[in-house]
Design a protein around this motif. Sequence first.
Motif, PDB file in Angstrom:
ATOM      1  N   UNK A 109       0.828  -1.201   0.000  1.00  8.70           N
ATOM      2  CA  UNK A 109       0.000   0.000   0.000  1.00  8.70           C
ATOM      3  C   UNK A 109       0.859   1.246   0.000  1.00  8.70           C
ATOM      4  N   UNK A 110       0.575   2.166   0.903  1.00 11.29           N
ATOM      5  CA  UNK A 110       1.391   3.342   1.229  1.00 11.29           C
ATOM      6  C   UNK A 110       1.352   4.475   0.210  1.00 11.29           C
ATOM      7  N   UNK A 111       1.424   4.204  -1.085  1.00 10.36           N
ATOM      8  CA  UNK A 111       1.755   5.239  -2.066  1.00 10.36           C
ATOM      9  C   UNK A 111       0.542   5.970  -2.622  1.00 10.36           C
ATOM     10  N   UNK A 112      -0.650   5.711  -2.103  1.00 10.14           N
ATOM     11  CA  UNK A 112      -1.877   6.422  -2.474  1.00 10.14           C
ATOM     12  C   UNK A 112      -2.197   6.343  -3.962  1.00 10.14           C
ATOM     13  N   UNK A 113      -1.830   5.239  -4.577  1.00 11.57           N
ATOM     14  CA  UNK A 113      -2.347   4.877  -5.888  1.00 11.57           C
ATOM     15  C   UNK A 113      -2.160   3.375  -6.053  1.00 11.57           C
TER      16      UNK A 113
END
Length: 550
Positions: free
Chosen positions: A437-441
Motif C-alpha cells: 500500500x502506502x503510495x496512495x495509488x
Amino acid sequence: MLRRVVGDRATLWLETSSPAEVRVEVDGAGAGSTRTFSAYGHHYAIVTVDDLAPGSANPYRLFLDDRQAWPEQDSEYPPPVIRTRAADDREQPVDLIFGSCRKGTPQVSGRWLPPDALDAFSRRLMTDPETRPDLLVLLGDQVYADETSTKVRRFLKHRRRNGHEGPTDQVVSFEEYTKLYLESWRDPEVRWLFSTVPSVMIFDDHELIDDWNTSSSWRSDMARESWWRERISGGLASYWIYQHLGNLSPDDLAADPLFQKVTAAEDATDLLREFGLQVDEPESAENTDVPYQWSFALDVGRTRLIVLDNRCNRVLTPGARAMLPAAEWNWFVDRAHGDYDHLVVGSSLPWLMPPAIHYLEAWNERMSESHRPRAAAFGEKVRRTFDLEHWAAFSRSFAALGELFRRLGEGGPEAPGHRVGAGGAYRAPASISVLSGDVHHSYVARADFGHAMATPVFQLTCSPIHNEVPLPLRPLMRVAWWPGVVQAVRGLARTMSVHKPALRWKKLAGPYFGNAVGTLRLDGQVATARIEGTTKDGTLHNVAGVDYHP
C-alpha cells in the motif's frame, strides 16, 4: 472484531467500557469465554472460540456478563458469522482482500474524501454473502496519528490546555491513540465487516508519525522532542493491543510471554508503557537481536501469507541499512520455504516502485551516506521531503528479496522444504505475490528475472482505501514509468555508482488514483488479482485485473 479462524478455532477481539466476563456462543457448535484485562483505564479481551464445525458459516452472539452485546438488538445488518474452511481444504480457493491507508472520517482538512472503499465492500458483502473472503489484509495506516480529524483536534486542544504536552494536531499518549481507533472502527459498515470477516494488520508510518524510522539521523532528531518517548511508548502499546494481538493464532497467544503477563496483571499499564519503550530500541548491524517481532505468518489452505514489519525493526546503520535485522530476515526466509502452492508477502511498502522513483531512492540512499557532510545533509533533506524510504532505499534488502524470489521461483535443491516433484526435483510455487500500500495509488507490475522461470512474481499495490493523493503528484506517478524518464533518473543514479538491479519489472495495470480495495483469488495453480475502485455513489467497479499461473 473477528480476527483469526484456524481450523476449528477462532479468536475475537473487543474493547469494553468496564471489566466484564466475555462469552461467545456460535449457533450449531462452538463457544468460548474469558475475562477482560485492563490497561490505561481501558478494558479489552481476546476470546478463543473452540469446537467450531468444519466447512460451516454459523451466526454467533457475544455476551458481556450474560447481556448480549453483539449483534446489537434490532440491528439492521445481517447476523455476523464465523466461517470455517473444510477439514480437507486443499482444493478450496483462497480469497484475500487487501489495501491500506484509511482515514476514519469523510472529511479531512476541510476536504471531502471520495467514498470509503471498505464501506463499499462491506455493503456489497451484506447483499451477496457469496463474495465473503477468507481474510482481510490491512497493510498500514489503519489510523493517522499525525493527521487528525476536526473532532480529534478539538479533544487534543482541550488536553493541551490542561497540561498534556504535545502538538495540538497530533496524538501523543495512549489515551489519545484510543480516540483514533474509536473514531475509525465505529464506522457502522466497517464495524459489521470486522465482526464477520477475519482480519490481520500491520502498521506503516502514520500509526506513529510520518517518516517513522526513515534514517538514524531522523531518530536522533525525534529523540530531542520532549514528547517523543510518551508518543512512541503509547503508539506501540496501543498498536499491540488494537492491531497486533489479533494477528496471533490461539497457540501464538498462549506462547506470547507479554500476553500472559498482561492478562494476569490487575492493571497492565506499567507493563505496556515499558514494553513500548523497549521495543523501540534501534537496530544496528552489530546488534541483530529483535526486541519484539511484529512480522507474522499463517497458512490459509494451500496459500502461505507472510506479513513483514517494514518500520519498527529496521536496521538504520549507514552503509548497512536493512528492512529487517538478520534474525528476523532468517525467520522470513525459513517461512518462505515449505509445502504450499502460492506465496503471498504482505509489505506495507511496495517492493517494486515505478522505476524512476526506484532509481531516485537508490541514488538518495548513496547521497545520504556520502562522506561529504553537505552532500549527506542534502540527501537526508531530500529523503524526508519526498518520503524516499521504500525497499529501493534499503538496497541490500531490495536485492535480497529479489534473489529469494528467484531461487524460490526456479525451484531446485537450493529451495529446501518445497514439495518434491517428478525426478526428485523441488517444485517451485505456482505464484509469488507481494501485496503493498502506502503510495496512495494502485497498480499491478510483474517482475522479469531475465530468463524463463516457473513461478510468476507480481507486485500488487492497492492504496488508499479512504484517502486521496494530491492532484499535482498524479502526473509524477504516471511519468515515473515512462522509459525516457526512467533512463534520465538512472543516469542520475549512476553518478552515485548505483548499479542496475538484477531484475526488471513492467507495469501491467494502473496507476489508479481513487479509493480502492484489492482482491487476490488463489484457485489451484491460478492466481487472479483485481483492483476495484469506488464510484461517486459509493459502489465498487473494476479498474484493474490480471490472471497468472505457472
